[in-house]
Scaffold this active site. Structure first.
Site, PDB file in Angstrom:
ATOM      1  N   LYS A  98      -2.206  -1.744  -3.205  1.00 35.13           N
ATOM      2  CA  LYS A  98      -3.483  -1.082  -2.711  1.00 35.13           C
ATOM      3  C   LYS A  98      -3.135   0.518  -2.675  1.00 35.13           C
ATOM      4  O   LYS A  98      -2.556   0.749  -1.795  1.00 35.13           O
ATOM      5  CB  LYS A  98      -3.823  -1.558  -1.169  1.00 35.13           C
ATOM      6  CG  LYS A  98      -4.677  -0.488  -0.363  1.00 35.13           C
ATOM      7  CD  LYS A  98      -5.198  -1.247   1.089  1.00 35.13           C
ATOM      8  CE  LYS A  98      -6.059  -0.376   1.624  1.00 35.13           C
ATOM      9  NZ  LYS A  98      -6.661  -0.880   2.844  1.00 35.13           N
ATOM     10  N   GLU A 116       0.723  -1.318   0.076  1.00 31.83           N
ATOM     11  CA  GLU A 116       0.063  -0.153  -0.078  1.00 31.83           C
ATOM     12  C   GLU A 116       1.086   1.308   0.195  1.00 31.83           C
ATOM     13  O   GLU A 116       1.302   1.549   1.122  1.00 31.83           O
ATOM     14  CB  GLU A 116      -0.891   0.035   1.078  1.00 31.83           C
ATOM     15  CG  GLU A 116      -1.811   1.185   1.265  1.00 31.83           C
ATOM     16  CD  GLU A 116      -2.921   1.226   2.595  1.00 31.83           C
ATOM     17  OE1 GLU A 116      -2.683   0.493   3.347  1.00 31.83           O
ATOM     18  OE2 GLU A 116      -3.589   2.049   2.552  1.00 31.83           O
TER      19      GLU A 116
HETATM   20  P1  13P Z   1      -9.134   4.191   4.091  1.00 34.18           P
HETATM   21  O1  13P Z   1      -9.948   3.637   3.240  1.00 34.18           O
HETATM   22  O2  13P Z   1      -9.898   4.904   5.387  1.00 34.18           O
HETATM   23  O3  13P Z   1      -8.113   4.964   3.764  1.00 34.18           O
HETATM   24  O4  13P Z   1      -8.270   3.177   5.142  1.00 34.18           O
HETATM   25  C1  13P Z   1      -7.660   1.944   4.217  1.00 34.18           C
HETATM   26  C2  13P Z   1      -6.507   1.481   4.868  1.00 34.18           C
HETATM   27  O5  13P Z   1      -6.273   0.607   5.107  1.00 34.18           O
HETATM   28  C3  13P Z   1      -5.326   2.649   5.135  1.00 34.18           C
HETATM   29  O6  13P Z   1      -4.354   1.996   5.422  1.00 34.18           O
END
Ligand code: 13P
Length: 341
Positions: free
Chosen positions: A221, A179
């Site tokens: 992500k 991510e």
């Molecule tokens: P949000 O969808 O609130 O951005 O959170 C996703 C997430 O896992 C952040 O690390």
């Protein structure tokens, strides 16, 4: 392809009509969320809240996996069943956040580096024994022209760490969600977000290759390509969708089975509309496009709950609704009219 099922898990997690619920807020973050509804962030209240989410009726129709936090994977339902077993019985895969948070990159830096590589292998083995089959690591990239950030140093170092994390996780037989989040905070326009997201993804895939990570056994992500929250010119739904797909196509290899977006502070409806628009697109995409939302799934449930047992049902209904609508968006079948049903 890999020989330890990682590709199958990655496909299962990202395949429409399902997506992931991110419920892995650290104690600090969930405390901020609870502050907003004046609920004490005690160990038991955090357990009660997570239990409410996980016991939402028919959640497994829309949710393939749930990302937990270290505290939560060790907690149980009020009947004493470990959450990870409870979810497994529902056919929901258990994930775990394994980074240990973001710290200043240097003592006078405005940028952050996500930590957590020390002792990672040992922690993964423990989480595996606790039922986890996938993991998450979040790196944050901040845009701020005044401070000339992000620097190449911050992007590359964060992507290096993400790739090393992914390698260690795969080595232990779990699927890593990588991510790299380009933040929405700031006044930057959509073009700036495009450029920084593109640079970040290129760096990430470069380091994933360097670390010999099996791309068929990861999930990406990312943020969507979107103007900063403070930008006076907000892009249309169509533009966010087309710019996001263009940016991803430039950098994400076909072997990656799925892309599961974060919501990043978008409103609940916009996060759903953007995902829907991308899945409505006539372009042929090699990856599944789904969601791994935290706030955009949980916000209405949290607000409805207010810490009160008598609100559990309306809170669960709120999570059911957002999960259902985002599920429709993975098929390109959402419409704003469904919000009022
Ligand atoms: P949000 O969808 O609130 O951005 O959170 C996703 C997430 O896992 C952040 O690390």
């Amino acid at each position: 392809m890999n020989d330890n099922n990682l590709d199958k898990i990655a496909v299962t997690l990202s395949k429409p009509p399902k997506g992931i619920l991110a419920a892995d807020e650290s104690t600090n973050t969930i405390t901020k969320r609870f502050d907003s509804i004046n609920v004490d962030s005690s160990f038991e209240n955090r357990r009660r809240y997570r239990e409410l989410l996980f016991k939402t009726h028919d959640l497994n129709k829309f949710i393939s996996g749930i990302i937990l936090y270290d505290e939560t994977i060790r907690q149980s339902t009020s009947e004493g069943m470990p959450f990870s077993e409870f979810l497994k019985d529902l056919g929901i895969l258990v994930g775990i956040k394994v980074d240990t948070g973001a710290l200043p990159l240097t003592s006078n830096s405005h940028e952050k580096i996500t930590e957590g590589l020390d002792g990672l292998a040992k922690r993964i083995e423990e989480y595996k024994n606790l039922g986890a089959v996938f993991t998450k690591w979040r790196a944050i990239i901040d845009i701020d022209d005044k401070n000339s950030i992000p620097s190449d140093y911050a992007i590359d170092l964060n992507c290096f760490n993400l790739a090393r994390y992914a390698k260690v996780v795969q080595d232990h037989g779990l699927v890593p969600i990588v991510e790299p989040e380009v933040l929405m905070e700031g006044n930057h326009n959509i073009q700036k977000c495009y450029n920084i997201t593109s640079k970040t993804l290129k760096s990430l895939f470069n380091y994933l290759k360097f670390h010999d990570v099996d791309l068929s056994g990861i999930l990406l992500k990312p943020n969507m390509v979107i103007a900063g929250k403070g930008c006076s010119e907000q892009a249309s739904i169509e533009e966010v969708a087309s710019q996001t797909i263009k940016c991803l196509k430039e950098s994400v290899p076909d072997q990656v089975p799925g892309i599961v977006f974060l919501s990043g502070g978008q409103s609940n409806e916009l996060a759903t509309q953007h995902l829907n628009q991308m899945n409505k697109s006539s372009e042929t995409l090699s990856w599944n496009l789904s969601f791994s939302y935290g706030r955009a799934l949980q916000q209405p449930a949290l607000t409805s709950w207010q810490g009160e047992s008598e609100n559990i049902k309306i809170s669960q209904d709120a999570l059911f609704k957002r999960s259902n609508l985002n599920s429709s968006a993975t098929l390109g079948k959402y419409s704003i009219d469904l919000e009022n049903i």
